[in-house]
Design a protein around this motif. Sequence first.
Motif: not given
Ligand code: NAP
Length: 209
Positions: A10-11, A31, A64
């Motif tokens: 999402k981010v 991946r 991630t």
């Molecule tokens: N959501 C928010 O509004 C927000 C705001 C600020 C900060 N954050 C931080 O930003 C980060 C991501 O949040 P998100 O909400 O975007 O999470 P998300 O939607 O779950 O996305 C995470 C991504 O990381 C990928 N990933 C997981 N393991 C990986 C690896 N070993 N190598 C490469 N890619 C990998 C996943 O791909 P797969 O499909 O392969 O699993 C997925 O596309 C977190 O640390 C969160 O705390 C989030």
Amino acid sequence: MKLAIIGAGKVGTTLGRGLAAAGHAIVYGVRSPDDAAPALRHAGASVAAVAAAAAGADAVILATPWSATEAALRAAGDLTGVPVLDVTNPLGPGLALAIGHTDSGAEQVQRWAPGAHVVKVFNTTGLENMADPVYGAARVAMWVCGDDDAACAVAARLAADLGFDVVRLDGLRWARVTEPVARLWMELAIVRGLGRGVGFGLRRGAVAP
Ligand SMILES: NC(=O)c1ccc[n+]([C@@H]2O[C@H](COP(=O)([O-])OP(=O)(O)OC[C@H]3O[C@@H](n4cnc5c(N)ncnc54)[C@H](OP(=O)(O)O)[C@@H]3O)[C@@H](O)[C@H]2O)c1
């Protein structure tokens, strides 16, 4: 700039779309490139394996889940001299910060990628504000924390390209302060129900004597 985004969720895709619209070339490091979602192939973006995406990038954006961050960095390969913009928050169960006070997630990222120029940025607000941080005359503030001046300048430029009010703190240790700001954003926006449009701004101005 050529930007690798590792963590194409999402981010990652919100930042990718915004930065592509600002004229940057995005490559999502995933991946399984063959199974990548069609949404990753938007204008200005391509998809590659994590190491291939990182190779030759002007900067790497790390978005991630915290639990996957060490493995993702290992997969990225040698990031010596590369600005690594750390968007992660070191969350454990119950949205608790797993690291803090005398350390930060960003400093842990730096230990996992010792040659990289790690900068903490984009972590203190929700993805809706990353897509549009402008509220009339006000803009959401974005803190930039890193030890390398040139890498901080890259992060500041990208944050400005997205429309944020950029506040350079420099010094990666300041992530010890901004990561709890992210937790405060989650508390207000999600737990207490103020909504994901909540954002922190910085009022500048002298106080009358
Ligand atoms: N959501 C928010 O509004 C927000 C705001 C600020 C900060 N954050 C931080 O930003 C980060 C991501 O949040 P998100 O909400 O975007 O999470 P998300 O939607 O779950 O996305 C995470 C991504 O990381 C990928 N990933 C997981 N393991 C990986 C690896 N070993 N190598 C490469 N890619 C990998 C996943 O791909 P797969 O499909 O392969 O699993 C997925 O596309 C977190 O640390 C969160 O705390 C989030």
